[in-house]
Design a protein around this motif. Structure first.
Motif, PDB file in Angstrom:
ATOM      1  N   GLU A  10     -41.233  30.800  76.620  1.00 26.13           N
ATOM      2  CA  GLU A  10     -40.762  31.005  78.000  1.00 26.13           C
ATOM      3  C   GLU A  10     -41.311  29.863  78.827  1.00 26.13           C
ATOM      4  N   ASP A  11     -40.436  29.196  79.595  1.00 23.93           N
ATOM      5  CA  ASP A  11     -40.892  28.028  80.337  1.00 23.93           C
ATOM      6  C   ASP A  11     -41.600  28.362  81.648  1.00 23.93           C
ATOM      7  N   HIS A  12     -41.506  29.574  82.140  1.00 25.69           N
ATOM      8  CA  HIS A  12     -42.212  29.969  83.363  1.00 25.69           C
ATOM      9  C   HIS A  12     -43.547  30.589  82.986  1.00 25.69           C
ATOM     10  N   HIS A  13     -44.618  29.902  83.359  1.00 29.53           N
ATOM     11  CA  HIS A  13     -45.964  30.291  82.944  1.00 29.53           C
ATOM     12  C   HIS A  13     -46.310  31.734  83.324  1.00 29.53           C
ATOM     13  N   VAL A  14     -46.033  32.121  84.551  1.00 32.04           N
ATOM     14  CA  VAL A  14     -46.406  33.467  85.002  1.00 32.04           C
ATOM     15  C   VAL A  14     -45.613  34.540  84.238  1.00 32.04           C
ATOM     16  N   VAL A  15     -44.364  34.253  83.913  1.00 29.00           N
ATOM     17  CA  VAL A  15     -43.564  35.195  83.131  1.00 29.00           C
ATOM     18  C   VAL A  15     -44.134  35.305  81.721  1.00 29.00           C
ATOM     19  N   ARG A  16     -44.503  34.153  81.151  1.00 31.23           N
ATOM     20  CA  ARG A  16     -45.089  34.152  79.805  1.00 31.23           C
ATOM     21  C   ARG A  16     -46.392  34.947  79.778  1.00 31.23           C
ATOM     22  N   GLN A  17     -47.225  34.778  80.817  1.00 28.57           N
ATOM     23  CA  GLN A  17     -48.484  35.541  80.899  1.00 28.57           C
ATOM     24  C   GLN A  17     -48.216  37.036  80.956  1.00 28.57           C
ATOM     25  N   GLY A  18     -47.227  37.418  81.762  1.00 31.09           N
ATOM     26  CA  GLY A  18     -46.886  38.841  81.880  1.00 31.09           C
ATOM     27  C   GLY A  18     -46.380  39.415  80.567  1.00 31.09           C
ATOM     28  N   GLU A  34     -47.595  30.580  71.614  1.00 31.82           N
ATOM     29  CA  GLU A  34     -46.798  30.455  72.830  1.00 31.82           C
ATOM     30  C   GLU A  34     -46.203  29.059  72.904  1.00 31.82           C
ATOM     31  N   ALA A  35     -45.084  28.957  73.622  1.00 31.02           N
ATOM     32  CA  ALA A  35     -44.433  27.664  73.837  1.00 31.02           C
ATOM     33  C   ALA A  35     -43.793  27.669  75.217  1.00 31.02           C
ATOM     34  N   SER A  36     -43.758  26.477  75.842  1.00 33.78           N
ATOM     35  CA  SER A  36     -43.201  26.378  77.186  1.00 33.78           C
ATOM     36  C   SER A  36     -41.897  25.582  77.234  1.00 33.78           C
ATOM     37  N   ASP A  37     -41.449  25.049  76.096  1.00 36.21           N
ATOM     38  CA  ASP A  37     -40.145  24.391  76.052  1.00 36.21           C
ATOM     39  C   ASP A  37     -39.533  24.601  74.669  1.00 36.21           C
ATOM     40  N   GLY A  38     -38.252  24.252  74.558  1.00 34.73           N
ATOM     41  CA  GLY A  38     -37.524  24.524  73.328  1.00 34.73           C
ATOM     42  C   GLY A  38     -38.036  23.795  72.102  1.00 34.73           C
ATOM     43  N   LEU A  39     -38.361  22.517  72.258  1.00 37.89           N
ATOM     44  CA  LEU A  39     -38.861  21.754  71.112  1.00 37.89           C
ATOM     45  C   LEU A  39     -40.185  22.318  70.619  1.00 37.89           C
ATOM     46  N   GLU A  40     -41.059  22.661  71.563  1.00 38.86           N
ATOM     47  CA  GLU A  40     -42.346  23.257  71.201  1.00 38.86           C
ATOM     48  C   GLU A  40     -42.134  24.624  70.545  1.00 38.86           C
ATOM     49  N   ALA A  41     -41.171  25.389  71.030  1.00 38.78           N
ATOM     50  CA  ALA A  41     -40.894  26.711  70.450  1.00 38.78           C
ATOM     51  C   ALA A  41     -40.487  26.596  68.993  1.00 38.78           C
ATOM     52  N   ALA A  42     -39.596  25.643  68.697  1.00 42.02           N
ATOM     53  CA  ALA A  42     -39.160  25.452  67.313  1.00 42.02           C
ATOM     54  C   ALA A  42     -40.332  25.029  66.437  1.00 42.02           C
ATOM     55  N   GLU A  43     -41.164  24.123  66.933  1.00 44.71           N
ATOM     56  CA  GLU A  43     -42.309  23.636  66.165  1.00 44.71           C
ATOM     57  C   GLU A  43     -43.324  24.744  65.910  1.00 44.71           C
TER      58      GLU A  43
END
Length: 175
Positions: A10-18, A34-43
């Motif tokens: 999830e790219d929104h930090h506060v949403v990811r924390q929740g 956790e990942a904040s962008d698509g490339l990081e999510a795939a990795e």
């Protein structure tokens, strides 16, 4: 029985924390990455091989649909759950075609998200209730002969779709 391992993207930090707080408080779930962008999510998903990747559709770098395609190929035991604010049929259809097991709306209650993750982890599909009606309606229309027009997006290769999304985000050809 071991906990269901989850990677949050999830790219929104506060949403990811929740989301992390909610899932960590849910018995049987364990957030392992956790990942904040698509490339990081795939990795991260490829490296950690979680049971579930909880993924937003709209992500910087690489959108959630492309991440879903990559992860379902590189980590076939990882089930993808899409969490999105978009409730239109095109997004749902494309997410399922990409390999997502569940599609949950961001406006849903937390127990619905938990159910979507649980169902996906068990290898079953799940759609938020309003979405299931849309999918059923589309299926009925198709049976009645109202075929949907050709989606030109479908004719693009995975790399072409990735480049298209990067251009839409304002990146230059060199980038």
């Amino acid at each position: 029985m071991r906990d269901t391992t989850i990677v949050l993207a999830e790219d929104h930090h506060v949403v990811r924390q929740g989301l992390k707080a909610l899932l960590d408080a849910t018995p049987g779930f364990s957030v392992v990455g956790e990942a904040s962008d698509g490339l990081e999510a795939a990795e991260v998903a490829e490296r950690l091989q979680p049971d579930v990747l909880l993924l937003d559709v709209v992500m910087p770098g690489l959108n959630g649909l492309e991440v879903t395609r990559r992860v379902t190929q590189s980590s076939p035991n990882t089930r993808v759950v899409i969490l999105s604010m978009y409730d239109n049929q095109a997004y749902v259809h494309e997410a399922l075609r990409a390999g997502a097991m569940a599609y949950v709306l961001k406006g849903s209650m937390s127990d619905e998200l938990v159910r979507g993750i649980t169902e996906a982890a068990a290898g079953r599909h799940y759609l938020s209730p309003p979405l299931s009606e849309l999918v059923i309606d589309a299926y009925v229309q198709k049976l009645e002969g109202d075929d949907l027009p050709l989606d030109l997006y479908e004719t693009l290769t995975a790399r072409e779709r990735e480049v298209l999304h990067l251009i839409a985000e304002g990146q230059t050809s060199a980038e």
